[in-house]
Design a protein around this motif. Structure first.
Motif, PDB file in Angstrom:
ATOM      1  N   UNK A  75       0.849  -1.198   0.000  1.00  0.00           N
ATOM      2  CA  UNK A  75       0.000   0.000   0.000  1.00  0.00           C
ATOM      3  C   UNK A  75       0.879   1.240   0.000  1.00  0.00           C
ATOM      4  N   UNK A  76       0.592   2.152  -0.918  1.00  0.00           N
ATOM      5  CA  UNK A  76       1.258   3.451  -0.913  1.00  0.00           C
ATOM      6  C   UNK A  76       0.195   4.530  -0.780  1.00  0.00           C
ATOM      7  N   UNK A  77       0.307   5.356   0.250  1.00  0.00           N
ATOM      8  CA  UNK A  77      -0.643   6.445   0.477  1.00  0.00           C
ATOM      9  C   UNK A  77       0.103   7.761   0.349  1.00  0.00           C
ATOM     10  N   UNK A  78      -0.407   8.625  -0.499  1.00  0.00           N
ATOM     11  CA  UNK A  78       0.125   9.984  -0.618  1.00  0.00           C
ATOM     12  C   UNK A  78      -0.973  10.930  -0.136  1.00  0.00           C
ATOM     13  N   UNK A  79      -0.724  11.621   0.956  1.00  0.00           N
ATOM     14  CA  UNK A  79      -1.748  12.424   1.628  1.00  0.00           C
ATOM     15  C   UNK A  79      -1.319  13.885   1.694  1.00  0.00           C
ATOM     16  N   UNK A  80      -2.254  14.774   1.352  1.00  0.00           N
ATOM     17  CA  UNK A  80      -1.961  16.204   1.376  1.00  0.00           C
ATOM     18  C   UNK A  80      -1.882  16.710   2.818  1.00  0.00           C
ATOM     19  N   UNK A  81      -0.815  17.400   3.132  1.00  0.00           N
ATOM     20  CA  UNK A  81      -0.616  17.924   4.477  1.00  0.00           C
ATOM     21  C   UNK A  81      -1.539  19.110   4.762  1.00  0.00           C
ATOM     22  N   UNK A  82      -1.734  19.974   3.781  1.00  0.00           N
ATOM     23  CA  UNK A  82      -2.541  21.175   4.000  1.00  0.00           C
ATOM     24  C   UNK A  82      -3.996  20.867   4.297  1.00  0.00           C
ATOM     25  N   UNK A  83      -4.500  19.723   3.817  1.00  0.00           N
ATOM     26  CA  UNK A  83      -5.897  19.375   4.045  1.00  0.00           C
ATOM     27  C   UNK A  83      -6.190  19.058   5.501  1.00  0.00           C
ATOM     28  N   UNK A  84      -5.135  18.893   6.308  1.00  0.00           N
ATOM     29  CA  UNK A  84      -5.356  18.704   7.742  1.00  0.00           C
ATOM     30  C   UNK A  84      -6.148  19.879   8.312  1.00  0.00           C
ATOM     31  N   UNK A  85      -5.971  21.059   7.726  1.00  0.00           N
ATOM     32  CA  UNK A  85      -6.732  22.225   8.189  1.00  0.00           C
ATOM     33  C   UNK A  85      -8.231  21.953   8.127  1.00  0.00           C
ATOM     34  N   UNK A  86      -8.717  21.391   7.004  1.00  0.00           N
ATOM     35  CA  UNK A  86     -10.145  21.113   6.865  1.00  0.00           C
ATOM     36  C   UNK A  86     -10.570  19.992   7.812  1.00  0.00           C
ATOM     37  N   UNK A  87      -9.690  18.998   7.971  1.00  0.00           N
ATOM     38  CA  UNK A  87     -10.010  17.897   8.874  1.00  0.00           C
ATOM     39  C   UNK A  87     -10.137  18.378  10.310  1.00  0.00           C
ATOM     40  N   UNK A  88      -9.336  19.362  10.696  1.00  0.00           N
ATOM     41  CA  UNK A  88      -9.309  19.817  12.086  1.00  0.00           C
ATOM     42  C   UNK A  88     -10.253  20.984  12.373  1.00  0.00           C
ATOM     43  N   UNK A 136       1.919  -0.055   9.708  1.00  0.00           N
ATOM     44  CA  UNK A 136       1.986  -1.414   9.147  1.00  0.00           C
ATOM     45  C   UNK A 136       3.182  -1.517   8.186  1.00  0.00           C
ATOM     46  N   UNK A 137       3.916  -2.612   8.226  1.00  0.00           N
ATOM     47  CA  UNK A 137       5.119  -2.733   7.372  1.00  0.00           C
ATOM     48  C   UNK A 137       4.824  -2.735   5.880  1.00  0.00           C
ATOM     49  N   UNK A 138       3.604  -3.050   5.475  1.00  0.00           N
ATOM     50  CA  UNK A 138       3.272  -3.034   4.047  1.00  0.00           C
ATOM     51  C   UNK A 138       2.672  -1.702   3.591  1.00  0.00           C
ATOM     52  N   UNK A 139       2.681  -0.711   4.475  1.00  0.00           N
ATOM     53  CA  UNK A 139       2.093   0.594   4.156  1.00  0.00           C
ATOM     54  C   UNK A 139       3.185   1.647   4.135  1.00  0.00           C
ATOM     55  N   UNK A 140       3.225   2.412   3.048  1.00  0.00           N
ATOM     56  CA  UNK A 140       4.111   3.575   2.938  1.00  0.00           C
ATOM     57  C   UNK A 140       3.242   4.822   2.913  1.00  0.00           C
ATOM     58  N   UNK A 141       3.478   5.721   3.853  1.00  0.00           N
ATOM     59  CA  UNK A 141       2.710   6.960   3.959  1.00  0.00           C
ATOM     60  C   UNK A 141       3.622   8.141   3.662  1.00  0.00           C
ATOM     61  N   UNK A 142       3.223   8.937   2.670  1.00  0.00           N
ATOM     62  CA  UNK A 142       4.006  10.113   2.276  1.00  0.00           C
ATOM     63  C   UNK A 142       3.133  11.351   2.416  1.00  0.00           C
ATOM     64  N   UNK A 143       3.631  12.351   3.138  1.00  0.00           N
ATOM     65  CA  UNK A 143       2.919  13.620   3.281  1.00  0.00           C
ATOM     66  C   UNK A 143       3.444  14.606   2.244  1.00  0.00           C
ATOM     67  N   UNK A 144       2.521  15.238   1.518  1.00  0.00           N
ATOM     68  CA  UNK A 144       2.896  16.146   0.432  1.00  0.00           C
ATOM     69  C   UNK A 144       2.122  17.449   0.582  1.00  0.00           C
ATOM     70  N   UNK A 145       2.567  18.461  -0.140  1.00  0.00           N
ATOM     71  CA  UNK A 145       1.924  19.783  -0.094  1.00  0.00           C
ATOM     72  C   UNK A 145       1.293  20.111  -1.443  1.00  0.00           C
ATOM     73  N   UNK A 146       0.165  20.808  -1.377  1.00  0.00           N
ATOM     74  CA  UNK A 146      -0.509  21.306  -2.569  1.00  0.00           C
ATOM     75  C   UNK A 146      -0.865  20.184  -3.538  1.00  0.00           C
TER      76      UNK A 146
END
Length: 381
Positions: A75-88, A136-146
């Protein structure tokens, strides 16, 4: 897992519109299809997501991702860091995936939060599920901007892409997601994403991408939209969550003044950005013969139709952020008649449920003070 009922699948060749007009839960078909594909995945899954909220559907999809990882799927997850604002700042104010937020960013969010309506809902979801997935060892999580893209890739054979975030409130939105099936189509996406192949208008459908991190940055979506507006002969339909790019507004005005029928469907009350939307729409409405419709349901869509036979849809709004500052992914569809018939039918349903604006007065709704506050976070929409 049980497959989706046939009447909801809308098989239209390599493209499937994930939409159920009989169900007010607009995102349910999308979420069910994503969970189905996660449970079927054998080798790898890639998820690019803007908002992933720690709510019921966030946990349900997270559990499906974890099941896949425990079967050995990479599993590879690429998640936007700035969207944390909307989540929070909205709804239950919780992010599914764990990420530390610096004090300065939290203070900035507090100021921007002044422009948000109060949508707080209380629940008991804790951080454990997201933390377990991220470790999890099979999960790669990458935080990205914009990065505003929203898509899933399964085994390099199936893609689900569009504008639906992972959060419960999307169940009440108007939105679009498309499933693309076929290894050749996914290879084409990889080539376009890497910049190895140029956009090809003559294909049945192709991918349009914005990549701000390339040198030089690649912003394809706005160029294609401007060209499609200029080439339209009869009609342009816009169904868009957030507006604001001045070049596109001017091109729409020019088309309307040359006799092209321009029709815009937008939210009576958007979750954010109301003043920007209303200001742009008022300018368009007063400057040319442009038809504007209110939707009582929140429109999170990013769709444009040109002469009812060519479509651009995906993650990109007509905002300055999407057109000039963010990574985005749209589909350009021209030669898929079954898909276009289904898409046009859904547009007609949405228009039939809308209210046409008969004067500029309803578009003068929001104050200049709110406009000033919203400028603080305009770049994020």
């Amino acid at each position: 897992m049980e497959r989706l009922p046939a009447e909801h699948e809308k098989e239209t060749g390599p493209l499937t519109l994930l939409c159920d007009p009989q169900n007010n839960d607009g995102a349910d078909v999308v979420y069910r299809r994503v969970i189905q594909r996660l449970d079927e995945a054998e080798r790898n899954v890639e998820i690019h997501m803007f908002v992933w909220r720690n709510d019921a559907i966030g946990n349900e999809i997270g559990a499906a991702v974890l099941r896949a990882a425990e079967r050995g799927v990479k599993i590879r997850i690429k998640k936007d860091r700035g969207a944390i604002m909307y989540e929070r700042l909205e709804m239950n104010r919780k992010s599914f995936l764990p990420s530390g937020i610096p004090l300065g960013t939290r203070l900035k969010h507090a100021v921007i939060g002044m422009t948000f309506p109060d949508t707080f809902v209380r629940d008991d979801y804790g951080p454990e599920a997201g933390a377990r997935l991220a470790k999890h060892p099979n999960v790669t999580l990458e935080w990205v901007d914009h990065t505003h893209t929203k898509y899933y890739l399964f085994d390099e054979r199936i893609m689900v892409t569009g504008s639906v975030n992972i959060e419960d409130r999307h169940r009440g939105y108007h939105d679009y997601m498309v499933e693309i099936v076929g290894e050749e189509s996914i290879r084409r996406f990889r080539e376009r994403d890497a910049g190895l192949e140029a956009f090809a208008q003559e294909r049945d459908f192709d991918f349009l991408l914005n990549h701000r991190g390339e040198h030089p940055p690649r912003f394809e979506i706005k160029k294609r939209i401007l060209r499609s507006i200029a080439e339209s002969q009869h009609a342009i339909y816009v169904e868009m969550a957030y507006l604001g790019d001045p070049d596109i507004s001017l091109r729409l005005l020019g088309a309307a003044r040359h006799g092209v029928r321009v029709k815009i469907l937008f939210s009576r009350e958007a979750n954010i950005g109301n003043d920007i939307n209303y200001r742009v729409l008022r300018q368009l409405y007063e400057a040319a013969n442009i038809e504007v419709h209110f939707s009582d349901r929140m429109l999170h869509s990013k769709l444009m139709l040109f002469d009812w036979k060519e479509a651009i849809l995906g993650s990109a709004n007509l905002s300055v952020f999407s057109m000039q500052k963010a990574d985005e992914l749209d589909l350009y569809v021209r030669n898929c008649p079954e898909f276009m018939r289904e898409l046009n039918a859904e547009v007609r349903r949405r228009l039939a449920a809308s209210e046409r604006v008969e004067s500029a007065r309803p578009l003068k709704k929001y104050s200049s003070l709110l406009a000033a506050l919203q400028q603080l976070h305009q770049k994020r929409i």
